[in-house]
Design a protein around this motif. Sequence first.
Motif, PDB file in Angstrom:
ATOM      1  N   ASN A 158       0.838  -1.194   0.000  1.00 28.01           N
ATOM      2  CA  ASN A 158       0.000   0.000   0.000  1.00 28.01           C
ATOM      3  C   ASN A 158       0.877   1.250   0.000  1.00 28.01           C
ATOM      4  OD1 ASN A 158      -2.330   1.608   0.171  1.00 28.01           O
ATOM      5  ND2 ASN A 158      -2.290   1.602   2.408  1.00 28.01           N
ATOM      6  N   PHE A 159       1.546   1.500  -1.125  1.00 30.50           N
ATOM      7  CA  PHE A 159       2.421   2.677  -1.212  1.00 30.50           C
ATOM      8  C   PHE A 159       1.590   3.942  -1.040  1.00 30.50           C
ATOM      9  CE2 PHE A 159       4.867  -0.056  -4.477  1.00 30.50           C
ATOM     10  CZ  PHE A 159       5.520  -0.734  -3.459  1.00 30.50           C
ATOM     11  N   PRO A 160       2.094   4.955  -0.335  1.00 30.67           N
ATOM     12  CA  PRO A 160       3.444   5.068   0.213  1.00 30.67           C
ATOM     13  C   PRO A 160       3.559   4.698   1.702  1.00 30.67           C
ATOM     14  CG  PRO A 160       2.418   7.220   0.262  1.00 30.67           C
ATOM     15  CD  PRO A 160       1.379   6.248  -0.255  1.00 30.67           C
ATOM     16  N   GLU A 161       2.858   3.687   2.136  1.00 32.16           N
ATOM     17  CA  GLU A 161       2.954   3.257   3.533  1.00 32.16           C
ATOM     18  C   GLU A 161       4.157   2.334   3.710  1.00 32.16           C
ATOM     19  OE1 GLU A 161       2.298   3.130   7.450  1.00 32.16           O
ATOM     20  OE2 GLU A 161       1.001   4.294   6.098  1.00 32.16           O
ATOM     21  N   MET A 162       5.059   2.702   4.618  1.00 35.63           N
ATOM     22  CA  MET A 162       6.229   1.881   4.900  1.00 35.63           C
ATOM     23  C   MET A 162       5.828   0.677   5.749  1.00 35.63           C
ATOM     24  SD  MET A 162       9.013   4.857   5.800  1.00 35.63           S
ATOM     25  CE  MET A 162      10.462   3.804   5.656  1.00 35.63           C
ATOM     26  N   LEU A 236       6.224  11.300   3.200  1.00 35.52           N
ATOM     27  CA  LEU A 236       5.653  10.555   2.079  1.00 35.52           C
ATOM     28  C   LEU A 236       4.160  10.859   1.942  1.00 35.52           C
ATOM     29  CD1 LEU A 236       7.333   7.065   2.652  1.00 35.52           C
ATOM     30  CD2 LEU A 236       7.993   8.779   0.974  1.00 35.52           C
ATOM     31  N   ASN A 237       3.471  10.920   3.061  1.00 36.85           N
ATOM     32  CA  ASN A 237       2.036  11.218   3.029  1.00 36.85           C
ATOM     33  C   ASN A 237       1.768  12.612   2.457  1.00 36.85           C
ATOM     34  OD1 ASN A 237       1.607   8.740   4.248  1.00 36.85           O
ATOM     35  ND2 ASN A 237       1.399   9.591   6.316  1.00 36.85           N
ATOM     36  N   LYS A 238       2.618  13.557   2.819  1.00 39.46           N
ATOM     37  CA  LYS A 238       2.446  14.941   2.383  1.00 39.46           C
ATOM     38  C   LYS A 238       2.566  15.077   0.870  1.00 39.46           C
ATOM     39  CE  LYS A 238       4.490  19.544   3.036  1.00 39.46           C
ATOM     40  NZ  LYS A 238       5.532  20.313   3.758  1.00 39.46           N
ATOM     41  N   TYR A 239       3.478  14.283   0.266  1.00 41.77           N
ATOM     42  CA  TYR A 239       3.748  14.435  -1.175  1.00 41.77           C
ATOM     43  C   TYR A 239       3.174  13.302  -2.011  1.00 41.77           C
ATOM     44  CZ  TYR A 239       7.156  18.051   0.100  1.00 41.77           C
ATOM     45  OH  TYR A 239       7.752  19.185   0.584  1.00 41.77           O
TER      46      TYR A 239
END
Length: 241
Positions: A158-162, A236-239
């Motif tokens: 589930n990008f961008p979830e690390m 990552l969430n922001k962009y």
Amino acid sequence: MKILSWLYTGWCVFWFLLVFLLLFPIVFIALQKEEWKPIAHYCNRIWGKIFFFVIGQPVKVTYETTLDPKKAYVFCANHFSYLDVAMMGVVIKNYFAFVGKSSAKNIPLFGYMFAKLHIQVDRAAKDSRIKALTRSIRALKSGRSIMIFPEGGIHSTNFPEMVQPFKDGAFSMAIENQVPLVPISLLDNYKAMPEILFKWHKLRVIIHAPIETKGKTKADINDLKKEVYDIIQPTLNKYKD
């Protein structure tokens, strides 16, 4: 259209291989002596810069602080794309050893370069992980930085979830040598190369401020993992759009 993606991918692969092959004779010679290896590393940096420029995807790097190019760090980045490895040589100015899968050694020419210049690890073999950690600690003691993906590979669905939890290696070696951890946010690589096909996309990277480990012990590993995650993931969430 998928046909355009295949054509663009062919173009990218052509230049990836061509630039590598043109530089490989210099790289091969430089790999024959330990003191020459920084030359091979610099050739790889040139390779990456030419590649991303020629395929029309120049990399915009934002540095939150100025890093000492002669200082050792442990660089930690999110890992969502095979493009991430090529990106590292472009955005990290320090002389570093990349810690990556031992399967890379099976790739003709590239595998030879990787085995001689970087640190291989077979994640399925405990003794291999221990040897890789030992080599990484030795590299840091010599003043060479380490680059590692703390997720341990491309595992997210589930990008961008690390993927959590991070592996201990990056944090153990940073504490062992009391060197700073530097989080890196790779914002767009998974959009440019989500699987095996390339797509055109602007490429942005943020090199975050170092996290000091002086005075830290192994009891602080989980706290450091959380600190790195809490820097990269919100970025990552922001962009993501």
